[in-house]
Design a protein around this motif. Sequence first.
Motif, PDB file in Angstrom:
ATOM      1  N   ASP A  66     -38.341  35.772  50.026  1.00  0.00           N
ATOM      2  CA  ASP A  66     -38.322  35.002  48.782  1.00  0.00           C
ATOM      3  C   ASP A  66     -36.951  35.019  48.128  1.00  0.00           C
ATOM      4  OD1 ASP A  66     -40.983  34.341  49.095  1.00  0.00           O
ATOM      5  OD2 ASP A  66     -41.730  35.939  47.796  1.00  0.00           O
ATOM      6  N   TRP A  67     -36.279  36.181  48.210  1.00  0.00           N
ATOM      7  CA  TRP A  67     -34.984  36.283  47.535  1.00  0.00           C
ATOM      8  C   TRP A  67     -33.902  35.425  48.178  1.00  0.00           C
ATOM      9  CZ3 TRP A  67     -31.697  38.331  51.122  1.00  0.00           C
ATOM     10  CH2 TRP A  67     -32.204  39.211  52.067  1.00  0.00           C
ATOM     11  N   MET A  68     -34.139  34.940  49.400  1.00  0.00           N
ATOM     12  CA  MET A  68     -33.149  34.074  50.028  1.00  0.00           C
ATOM     13  C   MET A  68     -33.073  32.708  49.354  1.00  0.00           C
ATOM     14  SD  MET A  68     -31.080  35.050  52.352  1.00  0.00           S
ATOM     15  CE  MET A  68     -30.667  33.512  53.176  1.00  0.00           C
ATOM     16  N   ASN A  69     -34.092  32.351  48.586  1.00  0.00           N
ATOM     17  CA  ASN A  69     -34.033  31.084  47.862  1.00  0.00           C
ATOM     18  C   ASN A  69     -32.990  31.117  46.749  1.00  0.00           C
ATOM     19  OD1 ASN A  69     -36.167  29.543  49.196  1.00  0.00           O
ATOM     20  ND2 ASN A  69     -37.565  31.071  48.359  1.00  0.00           N
ATOM     21  N   LYS A  70     -32.569  32.318  46.363  1.00  0.00           N
ATOM     22  CA  LYS A  70     -31.552  32.440  45.315  1.00  0.00           C
ATOM     23  C   LYS A  70     -30.192  31.923  45.771  1.00  0.00           C
ATOM     24  CE  LYS A  70     -33.670  36.625  43.324  1.00  0.00           C
ATOM     25  NZ  LYS A  70     -33.455  38.058  42.995  1.00  0.00           N
ATOM     26  N   VAL A  71     -30.003  31.808  47.091  1.00  0.00           N
ATOM     27  CA  VAL A  71     -28.703  31.398  47.605  1.00  0.00           C
ATOM     28  C   VAL A  71     -28.332  30.000  47.125  1.00  0.00           C
ATOM     29  CG1 VAL A  71     -29.514  30.350  49.753  1.00  0.00           C
ATOM     30  CG2 VAL A  71     -27.270  31.430  49.688  1.00  0.00           C
ATOM     31  N   THR A  72     -29.340  29.150  46.882  1.00  0.00           N
ATOM     32  CA  THR A  72     -29.046  27.788  46.444  1.00  0.00           C
ATOM     33  C   THR A  72     -28.498  27.742  45.024  1.00  0.00           C
ATOM     34  OG1 THR A  72     -31.365  27.523  45.781  1.00  0.00           O
ATOM     35  CG2 THR A  72     -30.756  26.755  47.976  1.00  0.00           C
ATOM     36  N   GLU A  73     -28.643  28.821  44.279  1.00  0.00           N
ATOM     37  CA  GLU A  73     -28.070  28.873  42.939  1.00  0.00           C
ATOM     38  C   GLU A  73     -26.546  28.846  43.003  1.00  0.00           C
ATOM     39  OE1 GLU A  73     -29.604  32.282  40.982  1.00  0.00           O
ATOM     40  OE2 GLU A  73     -31.711  31.718  41.240  1.00  0.00           O
ATOM     41  N   ASP A  74     -25.993  29.384  44.090  1.00  0.00           N
ATOM     42  CA  ASP A  74     -24.544  29.403  44.271  1.00  0.00           C
ATOM     43  C   ASP A  74     -24.069  28.355  45.273  1.00  0.00           C
ATOM     44  OD1 ASP A  74     -24.342  31.634  42.552  1.00  0.00           O
ATOM     45  OD2 ASP A  74     -24.803  32.992  44.215  1.00  0.00           O
ATOM     46  N   ASP A  75     -24.978  27.893  46.134  1.00  0.00           N
ATOM     47  CA  ASP A  75     -24.586  26.989  47.215  1.00  0.00           C
ATOM     48  C   ASP A  75     -25.720  25.996  47.462  1.00  0.00           C
ATOM     49  OD1 ASP A  75     -23.761  25.735  49.522  1.00  0.00           O
ATOM     50  OD2 ASP A  75     -23.262  27.571  50.604  1.00  0.00           O
ATOM     51  N   LEU A  76     -25.632  24.824  46.848  1.00  0.00           N
ATOM     52  CA  LEU A  76     -26.716  23.843  46.911  1.00  0.00           C
ATOM     53  C   LEU A  76     -26.929  23.300  48.315  1.00  0.00           C
ATOM     54  CD1 LEU A  76     -26.027  21.801  43.638  1.00  0.00           C
ATOM     55  CD2 LEU A  76     -27.776  23.556  44.016  1.00  0.00           C
ATOM     56  N   GLN A  77     -25.896  23.308  49.146  1.00  0.00           N
ATOM     57  CA  GLN A  77     -25.976  22.742  50.491  1.00  0.00           C
ATOM     58  C   GLN A  77     -26.247  23.798  51.556  1.00  0.00           C
ATOM     59  OE1 GLN A  77     -25.913  19.406  50.737  1.00  0.00           O
ATOM     60  NE2 GLN A  77     -25.705  19.469  48.509  1.00  0.00           N
ATOM     61  N   TYR A  78     -26.593  24.994  51.147  1.00  0.00           N
ATOM     62  CA  TYR A  78     -26.726  26.101  52.086  1.00  0.00           C
ATOM     63  C   TYR A  78     -27.698  25.799  53.224  1.00  0.00           C
ATOM     64  CZ  TYR A  78     -27.737  30.788  53.890  1.00  0.00           C
ATOM     65  OH  TYR A  78     -27.913  31.876  54.718  1.00  0.00           O
ATOM     66  N   TRP A  79     -28.911  25.381  52.902  1.00  0.00           N
ATOM     67  CA  TRP A  79     -29.931  25.185  53.930  1.00  0.00           C
ATOM     68  C   TRP A  79     -29.635  23.980  54.799  1.00  0.00           C
ATOM     69  CZ3 TRP A  79     -32.464  29.272  54.986  1.00  0.00           C
ATOM     70  CH2 TRP A  79     -32.723  30.210  53.976  1.00  0.00           C
ATOM     71  N   GLU A  80     -29.134  22.913  54.217  1.00  0.00           N
ATOM     72  CA  GLU A  80     -28.772  21.746  55.006  1.00  0.00           C
ATOM     73  C   GLU A  80     -27.633  22.081  55.975  1.00  0.00           C
ATOM     74  OE1 GLU A  80     -29.129  21.842  51.808  1.00  0.00           O
ATOM     75  OE2 GLU A  80     -30.685  20.392  51.259  1.00  0.00           O
ATOM     76  N   ARG A  81     -26.640  22.826  55.479  1.00  0.00           N
ATOM     77  CA  ARG A  81     -25.500  23.170  56.319  1.00  0.00           C
ATOM     78  C   ARG A  81     -25.915  24.079  57.476  1.00  0.00           C
ATOM     79  NH1 ARG A  81     -22.790  25.380  52.793  1.00  0.00           N
ATOM     80  NH2 ARG A  81     -22.930  27.576  53.364  1.00  0.00           N
ATOM     81  N   ASN A  82     -26.749  25.063  57.158  1.00  0.00           N
ATOM     82  CA  ASN A  82     -27.154  25.988  58.212  1.00  0.00           C
ATOM     83  C   ASN A  82     -28.093  25.339  59.212  1.00  0.00           C
ATOM     84  OD1 ASN A  82     -26.094  28.878  57.860  1.00  0.00           O
ATOM     85  ND2 ASN A  82     -26.535  28.226  55.767  1.00  0.00           N
ATOM     86  N   THR A  83     -28.901  24.386  58.763  1.00  0.00           N
ATOM     87  CA  THR A  83     -29.717  23.629  59.708  1.00  0.00           C
ATOM     88  C   THR A  83     -28.825  22.876  60.686  1.00  0.00           C
ATOM     89  OG1 THR A  83     -31.618  23.381  58.219  1.00  0.00           O
ATOM     90  CG2 THR A  83     -31.350  21.716  59.943  1.00  0.00           C
ATOM     91  N   GLN A  84     -27.786  22.239  60.180  1.00  0.00           N
ATOM     92  CA  GLN A  84     -26.877  21.498  61.054  1.00  0.00           C
ATOM     93  C   GLN A  84     -26.154  22.432  62.015  1.00  0.00           C
ATOM     94  OE1 GLN A  84     -26.581  18.044  61.314  1.00  0.00           O
ATOM     95  NE2 GLN A  84     -25.559  18.780  63.177  1.00  0.00           N
ATOM     96  N   ILE A  85     -25.758  23.588  61.529  1.00  0.00           N
ATOM     97  CA  ILE A  85     -25.108  24.570  62.402  1.00  0.00           C
ATOM     98  C   ILE A  85     -26.034  24.979  63.540  1.00  0.00           C
ATOM     99  CG2 ILE A  85     -24.257  26.958  62.508  1.00  0.00           C
ATOM    100  CD1 ILE A  85     -23.210  26.536  59.641  1.00  0.00           C
ATOM    101  N   ASP A  86     -27.294  25.246  63.195  1.00  0.00           N
ATOM    102  CA  ASP A  86     -28.244  25.672  64.220  1.00  0.00           C
ATOM    103  C   ASP A  86     -28.564  24.542  65.197  1.00  0.00           C
ATOM    104  OD1 ASP A  86     -28.406  28.267  63.295  1.00  0.00           O
ATOM    105  OD2 ASP A  86     -30.053  27.844  61.925  1.00  0.00           O
ATOM    106  N   LEU A  87     -28.588  23.316  64.719  1.00  0.00           N
ATOM    107  CA  LEU A  87     -28.775  22.186  65.619  1.00  0.00           C
ATOM    108  C   LEU A  87     -27.642  22.115  66.634  1.00  0.00           C
ATOM    109  CD1 LEU A  87     -29.951  19.447  63.073  1.00  0.00           C
ATOM    110  CD2 LEU A  87     -31.283  20.280  65.026  1.00  0.00           C
ATOM    111  N   ASP A  88     -26.421  22.333  66.160  1.00  0.00           N
ATOM    112  CA  ASP A  88     -25.262  22.339  67.064  1.00  0.00           C
ATOM    113  C   ASP A  88     -25.351  23.506  68.046  1.00  0.00           C
ATOM    114  OD1 ASP A  88     -24.329  20.136  65.708  1.00  0.00           O
ATOM    115  OD2 ASP A  88     -22.914  21.264  64.460  1.00  0.00           O
ATOM    116  N   GLN A  89     -25.738  24.682  67.531  1.00  0.00           N
ATOM    117  CA  GLN A  89     -25.855  25.848  68.395  1.00  0.00           C
ATOM    118  C   GLN A  89     -26.930  25.637  69.462  1.00  0.00           C
ATOM    119  OE1 GLN A  89     -24.112  28.642  68.530  1.00  0.00           O
ATOM    120  NE2 GLN A  89     -22.763  28.206  66.815  1.00  0.00           N
ATOM    121  N   GLU A  90     -27.987  24.953  69.091  1.00  0.00           N
ATOM    122  CA  GLU A  90     -29.061  24.684  70.044  1.00  0.00           C
ATOM    123  C   GLU A  90     -28.528  23.928  71.262  1.00  0.00           C
ATOM    124  OE1 GLU A  90     -33.046  21.883  70.290  1.00  0.00           O
ATOM    125  OE2 GLU A  90     -32.432  22.679  68.335  1.00  0.00           O
ATOM    126  N   GLN A  91     -27.732  22.908  71.021  1.00  0.00           N
ATOM    127  CA  GLN A  91     -27.165  22.146  72.129  1.00  0.00           C
ATOM    128  C   GLN A  91     -26.192  22.994  72.937  1.00  0.00           C
ATOM    129  OE1 GLN A  91     -28.459  19.174  72.837  1.00  0.00           O
ATOM    130  NE2 GLN A  91     -29.776  19.613  71.069  1.00  0.00           N
TER     131      GLN A  91
END
Length: 355
Positions: A66-91
């Motif tokens: 639950d506390w990981m949701n606090k990251v968006t308070e400092d970084d609004l694009q955190y989850w979108e950015r990390n999703t894209q990173i993981d998509l790249d890593q997947e390939q």
Amino acid sequence: MKPFVCLFVLGMSLHCASARTHSLKYFYTASSHVPNFPEFVAVGLVDDLQMIYYDSNRKKAVPKQDWMNKVTEDDLQYWERNTQIDLDQEQTFKAGVEILTQRLNQTEGVHSYQRMYGCEWDDETNEVTGYNQYGFDGEDFIVFDLETETWIAPRQEAFISKLNWDKNKAYNVGTKHYLTQICPGWLKKYVGYGKSTLMRTVLPSISLLQKSSSSPVTCHATGFYPDGAMLFWTKDGEELYEGVDYWEVLPNHDGTFQKSADLDVSSIPPGDWDRYDCVFQLSGVKEDVLTKLDKDVIKTNAKSQTPLIITVALICVFVAVVAILGFVLYKKKNAKRPPTPVSEPGVEEELNPKS
């Protein structure tokens, strides 16, 4: 090279040890021909507690605390950015499995290509260290040497990768900077977000277990947190080194930990049992927990001859998977040439050489 096994130095005291070493680890795993399992999985852990997860089926990085949701308070694009990173890593990782199976002439059967990278930070001394390792089918493949900023090839098939990756001096310098500067910075943020969970101390429940009257007595501590703990046997207050077996700390399904210590009682006279104690010490807690060796409190199943201790494999299905994905760990894209480093790496940014 960072070892993958926790080593315990007998006799080391944890009295009054309020400082902790925090860790941030990422595990990437690509696999082939594994039924009912995602082809790619990415897992992040803070202090061995899973906090982020991605797999090739869901195609989205999600918080596991639950506390990981606090990251968006400092970084609004955190989850979108990390999703894209993981998509790249997947390939990258899917391609890596194919490249390595061909290079090692093992195109048939089940295979896995893994990576572990991350850092550790001592909150008292402020000392930091990092690691970046890759493997294939559960064996070390190539490892980054933080001191020399070069790569180590534990097996012959990785030597061509070592030669190519060592040529990219700028990338290797950037990798060291990430592991010793950027990664610890994110680790400190995560520890701040999850302080109420990560900095808590929970004492265990302790049981004395014995399979039969001729078996060793096991002192089993479970449910404690954090994992910085010692469990040992003493006689008249002195730690024992002979006739004892000490086991490593293992994770429970709920994020707590367990540990066991066996005492050979076959040569101990009944009148001397009260001279023996099982001692539990937890980092951050001053008082030791003592359990007297007492036949009346020992739990046994001598009649059934069935072991009492439930293994971690039965109580930590998912955590065990994470451990497997990690404690063997790794990654490597292709063995041709290393990539240029990204300009602004986040915690999960690409560190792996790529074309």
